[in-house]
Motif scaffolding. Sequence first.
Motif, PDB file in Angstrom:
ATOM      1  N   ARG A   7      45.741  15.496  38.044  1.00 42.89           N
ATOM      2  CA  ARG A   7      47.087  14.920  38.211  1.00 42.89           C
ATOM      3  C   ARG A   7      48.170  15.891  37.752  1.00 42.89           C
ATOM      4  NH1 ARG A   7      45.828   8.754  36.247  1.00 42.89           N
ATOM      5  NH2 ARG A   7      45.013   8.024  38.244  1.00 42.89           N
ATOM      6  N   VAL A   8      47.908  16.639  36.694  1.00 45.57           N
ATOM      7  CA  VAL A   8      48.872  17.646  36.226  1.00 45.57           C
ATOM      8  C   VAL A   8      49.073  18.695  37.314  1.00 45.57           C
ATOM      9  CG1 VAL A   8      49.223  19.519  34.564  1.00 45.57           C
ATOM     10  CG2 VAL A   8      48.451  17.274  33.764  1.00 45.57           C
ATOM     11  N   ILE A   9      47.976  19.166  37.895  1.00 46.70           N
ATOM     12  CA  ILE A   9      48.071  20.153  38.976  1.00 46.70           C
ATOM     13  C   ILE A   9      48.871  19.579  40.145  1.00 46.70           C
ATOM     14  CG2 ILE A   9      46.750  21.425  40.724  1.00 46.70           C
ATOM     15  CD1 ILE A   9      44.458  21.548  38.587  1.00 46.70           C
ATOM     16  N   LEU A  10      48.605  18.324  40.488  1.00 46.11           N
ATOM     17  CA  LEU A  10      49.272  17.706  41.630  1.00 46.11           C
ATOM     18  C   LEU A  10      50.756  17.457  41.382  1.00 46.11           C
ATOM     19  CD1 LEU A  10      46.393  15.326  42.712  1.00 46.11           C
ATOM     20  CD2 LEU A  10      47.312  17.258  44.022  1.00 46.11           C
ATOM     21  N   ARG A  11      51.144  17.298  40.129  1.00 45.74           N
ATOM     22  CA  ARG A  11      52.587  17.177  39.841  1.00 45.74           C
ATOM     23  C   ARG A  11      53.327  18.457  40.217  1.00 45.74           C
ATOM     24  NH1 ARG A  11      51.809  15.470  34.304  1.00 45.74           N
ATOM     25  NH2 ARG A  11      50.515  13.681  34.686  1.00 45.74           N
ATOM     26  N   GLY A  12      52.672  19.590  40.040  1.00 47.83           N
ATOM     27  CA  GLY A  12      53.283  20.869  40.390  1.00 47.83           C
ATOM     28  C   GLY A  12      53.078  21.257  41.838  1.00 47.83           C
ATOM     29  N   ASP A  13      52.020  20.764  42.456  1.00 50.32           N
ATOM     30  CA  ASP A  13      51.683  21.110  43.840  1.00 50.32           C
ATOM     31  C   ASP A  13      50.975  19.917  44.472  1.00 50.32           C
ATOM     32  OD1 ASP A  13      50.842  22.168  46.253  1.00 50.32           O
ATOM     33  OD2 ASP A  13      49.559  23.711  45.360  1.00 50.32           O
ATOM     34  N   SER A  14      51.745  19.029  45.071  1.00 51.96           N
ATOM     35  CA  SER A  14      51.194  17.772  45.588  1.00 51.96           C
ATOM     36  C   SER A  14      50.250  17.959  46.768  1.00 51.96           C
ATOM     37  CB  SER A  14      52.322  16.816  45.978  1.00 51.96           C
ATOM     38  OG  SER A  14      53.068  17.376  47.046  1.00 51.96           O
ATOM     39  N   SER A  15      50.180  19.163  47.317  1.00 52.02           N
ATOM     40  CA  SER A  15      49.285  19.394  48.440  1.00 52.02           C
ATOM     41  C   SER A  15      48.090  20.272  48.052  1.00 52.02           C
ATOM     42  CB  SER A  15      50.048  20.030  49.605  1.00 52.02           C
ATOM     43  OG  SER A  15      50.557  21.289  49.209  1.00 52.02           O
ATOM     44  N   ASN A  16      47.797  20.352  46.776  1.00 54.35           N
ATOM     45  CA  ASN A  16      46.661  21.154  46.307  1.00 54.35           C
ATOM     46  C   ASN A  16      45.369  20.431  46.652  1.00 54.35           C
ATOM     47  OD1 ASN A  16      44.567  22.143  44.468  1.00 54.35           O
ATOM     48  ND2 ASN A  16      46.229  23.408  43.648  1.00 54.35           N
ATOM     49  N   LEU A  17      44.632  20.963  47.610  1.00 52.96           N
ATOM     50  CA  LEU A  17      43.442  20.296  48.126  1.00 52.96           C
ATOM     51  C   LEU A  17      42.327  20.199  47.094  1.00 52.96           C
ATOM     52  CD1 LEU A  17      43.315  21.813  51.724  1.00 52.96           C
ATOM     53  CD2 LEU A  17      44.379  19.679  50.955  1.00 52.96           C
ATOM     54  N   ALA A  18      42.139  21.234  46.309  1.00 54.31           N
ATOM     55  CA  ALA A  18      41.083  21.197  45.291  1.00 54.31           C
ATOM     56  C   ALA A  18      41.382  20.116  44.257  1.00 54.31           C
ATOM     57  CB  ALA A  18      40.943  22.556  44.619  1.00 54.31           C
ATOM     58  N   ALA A  19      42.628  20.005  43.847  1.00 52.75           N
ATOM     59  CA  ALA A  19      43.002  18.982  42.864  1.00 52.75           C
ATOM     60  C   ALA A  19      42.831  17.587  43.458  1.00 52.75           C
ATOM     61  CB  ALA A  19      44.437  19.198  42.384  1.00 52.75           C
ATOM     62  N   LEU A  20      43.164  17.417  44.731  1.00 55.00           N
ATOM     63  CA  LEU A  20      42.959  16.118  45.383  1.00 55.00           C
ATOM     64  C   LEU A  20      41.474  15.776  45.460  1.00 55.00           C
ATOM     65  CD1 LEU A  20      45.632  16.322  48.204  1.00 55.00           C
ATOM     66  CD2 LEU A  20      45.534  14.603  46.377  1.00 55.00           C
ATOM     67  N   SER A  21      40.648  16.781  45.733  1.00 52.39           N
ATOM     68  CA  SER A  21      39.208  16.556  45.779  1.00 52.39           C
ATOM     69  C   SER A  21      38.680  16.145  44.402  1.00 52.39           C
ATOM     70  CB  SER A  21      38.495  17.824  46.257  1.00 52.39           C
ATOM     71  OG  SER A  21      37.104  17.633  46.272  1.00 52.39           O
ATOM     72  N   ILE A  22      39.072  16.876  43.381  1.00 52.13           N
ATOM     73  CA  ILE A  22      38.619  16.555  42.021  1.00 52.13           C
ATOM     74  C   ILE A  22      39.120  15.177  41.604  1.00 52.13           C
ATOM     75  CG2 ILE A  22      38.846  17.172  39.588  1.00 52.13           C
ATOM     76  CD1 ILE A  22      38.757  20.115  40.526  1.00 52.13           C
ATOM     77  N   LEU A  23      40.374  14.882  41.926  1.00 52.01           N
ATOM     78  CA  LEU A  23      40.922  13.566  41.605  1.00 52.01           C
ATOM     79  C   LEU A  23      40.118  12.475  42.300  1.00 52.01           C
ATOM     80  CD1 LEU A  23      43.068  11.762  40.300  1.00 52.01           C
ATOM     81  CD2 LEU A  23      44.495  12.152  42.331  1.00 52.01           C
ATOM     82  N   GLY A  24      39.864  12.649  43.599  1.00 46.40           N
ATOM     83  CA  GLY A  24      39.108  11.643  44.346  1.00 46.40           C
ATOM     84  C   GLY A  24      37.710  11.435  43.799  1.00 46.40           C
ATOM     85  N   TRP A  25      36.983  12.530  43.548  1.00 48.26           N
ATOM     86  CA  TRP A  25      35.614  12.393  43.052  1.00 48.26           C
ATOM     87  C   TRP A  25      35.577  11.886  41.618  1.00 48.26           C
ATOM     88  CZ3 TRP A  25      31.992  11.570  46.244  1.00 48.26           C
ATOM     89  CH2 TRP A  25      32.014  12.141  47.503  1.00 48.26           C
TER      90      TRP A  25
END
Length: 190
Positions: free
Chosen positions: A84-102
């Motif tokens: 979530r911290v990564i996504l606050r800075g880059d909402s389209s970060n695919l790796a962070a979205l994957s980690i968040l989802g899993w």
Amino acid sequence: MITDQSQRLPERFRWFLVAALILAPIALGLTIPFAASSEVHGGSARHPSGPTQLAQLAPRASRGSKAVEYYRTRQYHQARAAARVILRGDSSNLAALSILGWSEYQLGRYVDAQQAFARFAQLAPHSSDAQIGLGWSLFKLGRMAEARRHFQAAQPYAVGDERYVVADGLGWIAFAERKLDEAERRADHP
């Protein structure tokens, strides 16, 4: 595969056999749905789903990322927070979205996992990781028709062990829908 109806097992034994065929690869460590990918786990090909190909997706989030390290060590609450911290800075970060989802999936938060994977799939519609994550999340939510569509959408893009994860997901859907012939077929062929 048995084609002669007289050679078929009684229904109660077929259920047992189909379940065994689906669970055997998992028990052997060949397809472990919901686990992190081989890249995240340091090269083991036994973990086909989860955040796949992180280095190619978003190098900023994967190399030395706390989110990846937390996920790798099964600290899912911390992995979720770091993603979530990564996504606050880059909402389209695919790796962070994957980690968040899993991470959400591992925590049993299937609606939140589905939302993260839906955003991931919106940004990368040809990502097998996003489609597989959506498939498993929707499966857990009991939305079989939608789950099937996402597993089918992952099929053309799934590579290596991901093909077995997709076949496994489709097999479980067929099993849940009491379609034993399809479940048997999925267990036999990815």
